[in-house]
Scaffold this active site. Structure first.
Site, PDB file in Angstrom:
ATOM      1  N   GLU A  35       0.828  -1.240  -0.054  1.00 29.24           N
ATOM      2  CA  GLU A  35      -0.057  -0.158   0.019  1.00 29.24           C
ATOM      3  C   GLU A  35       0.878   1.253  -0.007  1.00 29.24           C
ATOM      4  OE1 GLU A  35      -2.350   2.863  -0.070  1.00 29.24           O
ATOM      5  OE2 GLU A  35      -3.285   0.993  -0.313  1.00 29.24           O
ATOM      6  N   ILE A  51     -22.712   1.738   1.642  1.00 25.83           N
ATOM      7  CA  ILE A  51     -23.876   0.980   1.531  1.00 25.83           C
ATOM      8  C   ILE A  51     -23.388  -0.398   0.874  1.00 25.83           C
ATOM      9  CG2 ILE A  51     -26.113   1.053  -0.147  1.00 25.83           C
ATOM     10  CD1 ILE A  51     -26.112   2.878   1.868  1.00 25.83           C
ATOM     11  N   HIS A  53     -25.109  -2.544  -1.653  1.00 25.18           N
ATOM     12  CA  HIS A  53     -26.063  -2.466  -2.411  1.00 25.18           C
ATOM     13  C   HIS A  53     -26.838  -3.733  -2.793  1.00 25.18           C
ATOM     14  CE1 HIS A  53     -25.162   1.607  -3.341  1.00 25.18           C
ATOM     15  NE2 HIS A  53     -24.110   1.322  -3.635  1.00 25.18           N
ATOM     16  N   ARG A 315     -14.230   8.182  -6.357  1.00 26.86           N
ATOM     17  CA  ARG A 315     -14.554   6.941  -7.069  1.00 26.86           C
ATOM     18  C   ARG A 315     -13.769   6.406  -8.403  1.00 26.86           C
ATOM     19  NH1 ARG A 315     -20.669   8.472  -6.975  1.00 26.86           N
ATOM     20  NH2 ARG A 315     -19.519  10.540  -6.361  1.00 26.86           N
ATOM     21  N   CYS A 415     -12.298  10.197  23.932  1.00 25.01           N
ATOM     22  CA  CYS A 415     -13.436  11.146  23.055  1.00 25.01           C
ATOM     23  C   CYS A 415     -14.451  11.010  23.686  1.00 25.01           C
ATOM     24  CB  CYS A 415     -13.299  10.418  21.457  1.00 25.01           C
ATOM     25  SG  CYS A 415     -14.646  11.175  20.544  1.00 25.01           S
TER      26      CYS A 415
END
Length: 496
Positions: A35, A51, A53, A315, A415
């Site tokens: 990476e 989402i 889908h 995207r 937090c």
């Protein structure tokens, strides 16, 4: 001379690369996952709508449609094995007015052609009962029961972590530069951290998948065009939407949606702006105005007063034609072992529904390798289970008490907005894939995402990271080299 030999090298540790690594970790292979960024999942996987889908939107006959539907069906088992948050809530495609309502049946038929189960068309009254905040002019909706929501980075970290525990080597801050060729056979890669040889390379470089395949002389006409999507995030204490609400889609986009998330916040977006810069995640006034107008068409009661954050994601939109010549579509996935070179599994154009499709793509990669003659022998010791670490805010009071008694650091809230403890932060720093930056902690724990957006916790997180990593606070960064928080110890300077 290569620094080390591997059986498979995977370029890119987004959700697809991490899933491929996880599924390949089942076999007796020496796998390297690289990476270019300081942490996994920082590219297209870092900012999306989260989402899963159902699969009614992709054009029938495409790889997108096939991978979406197959991948969707895999998420229940994967969530159980890898312990990431996934809720199969279903989703609604909401029609406003009779003209949009007439389009729902064709969308349902498209879903049936793709093999999507559990779709029902509801009338306006049914939709209003299910979502009281919906536009009162709603005329109906397509209800897809198999739609879901997840923590997208949770999916990435769970898959990659399970791969690492099962023997995959992960190298971050490692950028692909070129292939090492022996004639038309790929025998390795060059990176900024040295050369590595391998029998196979998987191109899972997301926004840069075109650059990688061009280095191998493949598909010179293929181009990734980044498609920017902008979002608003709302305070979960003030706005509660309990559903996933899509508008009727256009020819180019699923449209601006209003959706709940597994963390309880409502988000709206995204738009779809094609740009040239593969690193431009800036937000624009015009873009935010566009998503706002789209969102209030679905939920008019939304108020920007309760927006706590804005962000943008990219995207990797491609221009690959569908493999089926009878299907006229030029934005399909690429999942192939190309004939022009040997030793490459080539993935490209994996835009939405890429998250939903990722496990199916990983399975297809395994099938391609087997079909190419790779004898994949399963490990007897392979463990598909990834143990989740404690999440203090999700525990019962009795469980919290027991956890604190065992480790007092879980009793110190760092937090306040999201109830993230010091114990959770320390656990992520020392996890199989260590969190070494503020954003890495944030993605894993959801720290810094509430009303104050990190205003309270940041100094404490810097201190904890420095202590646990054994480095100076001056070395602690937001997202890697060049984003350090501090430049000098002011109190010491003043004392001198």
């Amino acid at each position: 001379m290569a620094d080390k030999n591997y059986d498979v090298i995977i370029i890119g540790a987004g959700v697809v690369g991490s899933m491929v690594a996880r599924f390949l970790s089942r076999y007796k292979l020496d796998v390297l996952l690289i990476e270019k960024d300081s942490d996994i999942g920082m590219g297209a996987s870092s900012a999306n709508t989260a989402i899963i889908h159902a699969g009614y939107d992709p054009k029938p006959g495409t790889l997108k449609a096939e991978m979406n539907v197959v991948g969707n069906q895999m998420f229940d088992q994967l969530a159980g094995e890898l312990n990431f948050t996934f809720e199969r809530r279903g989703d609604y495609v909401v029609a406003i007015g009779p003209e949009e309502f007439a389009k729902l049946e064709s969308l349902r038929q498209q879903g049936l052609e793709n093999g999507v189960p559990g779709m029902v068309i509801l009338n306006g009254a049914d939709v209003r009962r299910r979502e009281p905040n919906i536009n009162p002019e709603v005329s109906g909706a397509l209800w897809a029961t198999t739609g879901g929501i997840c923590d997208p980075f949770g999916v990435v970290i769970a898959a990659a972590e399970n791969a690492v525990v099962n023997g995959v080597t992960l190298m971050t801050d490692t950028a692909f530069q070129d292939f090492i060729m022996d004639g038309k056979h790929i025998v390795g890669i060059k990176t900024n951290r040295g050369d590595f040889s391998s029998r196979w390379v998987v191109n899972s470089a997301g926004l840069y998948s075109d650059v990688v395949m061009h280095k191998a002389g493949l598909r010179p006409e293929f181009k990734i065009t980044p498609r920017k999507g902008e979002y608003y995030v709302f305070d979960k204490a003030e706005i509660t939407i309990n559903n996933v609400l899509f508008p009727v889609p256009s020819a180019t986009s699923k449209g601006i949606l209003v959706t709940t998330t597994v963390h309880g916040n409502t988000i709206i977006g995204p738009n779809a702006l094609e740009i040239d810069d593969k690193e431009d995640r800036s937000i624009t006034r015009e873009g935010l105005d566009e998503i706002w107008q789209g969102a209030i068409n679905l939920v008019p009661s939304l108020s920007l007063r309760y927006s706590i954050a804005e962000f943008a994601g990219l995207r990797p939109g491609g221009n690959a034609p569908c493999e089926n010549p009878d299907v006229k579509y030029n934005k399909d996935f690429i999942i192939e072992i190309p004939k022009q070179v040997e030793g490459l599994v080539n993935l490209g154009g994996i835009e939405s529904p890429g998250l939903s499709s990722s496990p199916a793509i990983a399975v297809r990669v395994v099938e391609l390798l087997k079909g190419a003659g790779e004898k994949l022998e399963e490990k007897s010791e392979w463990n598909p289970i990834r143990r989740a670490r404690p999440r203090f805010r999700d525990m019962l009071p009795t469980e919290q008490k027991l956890l604190i008694e065992n480790d007092p650091s879980y009793g110190r809230i760092i937090c306040r907005c999201e109830n993230v403890t010091e114990g959770e932060i320390v656990a992520e720093i020392h996890a199989p894939i260590p969190a070494r930056t503020y954003d890495a902690i944030k993605r894993r724990t959801w720290l810094g995402t509430g009303r104050c957006q990190g205003g309270f916790d940041t100094p404490r997180v810097v201190e904890i990271l420095a202590r646990e990593l054994g480095v100076s606070p001056l070395e602690i960064s937001k997202k890697g080299k060049g984003s350090e928080f501090l430049v000098r110890p002011t109190k010491d300077e003043e004392a001198e």
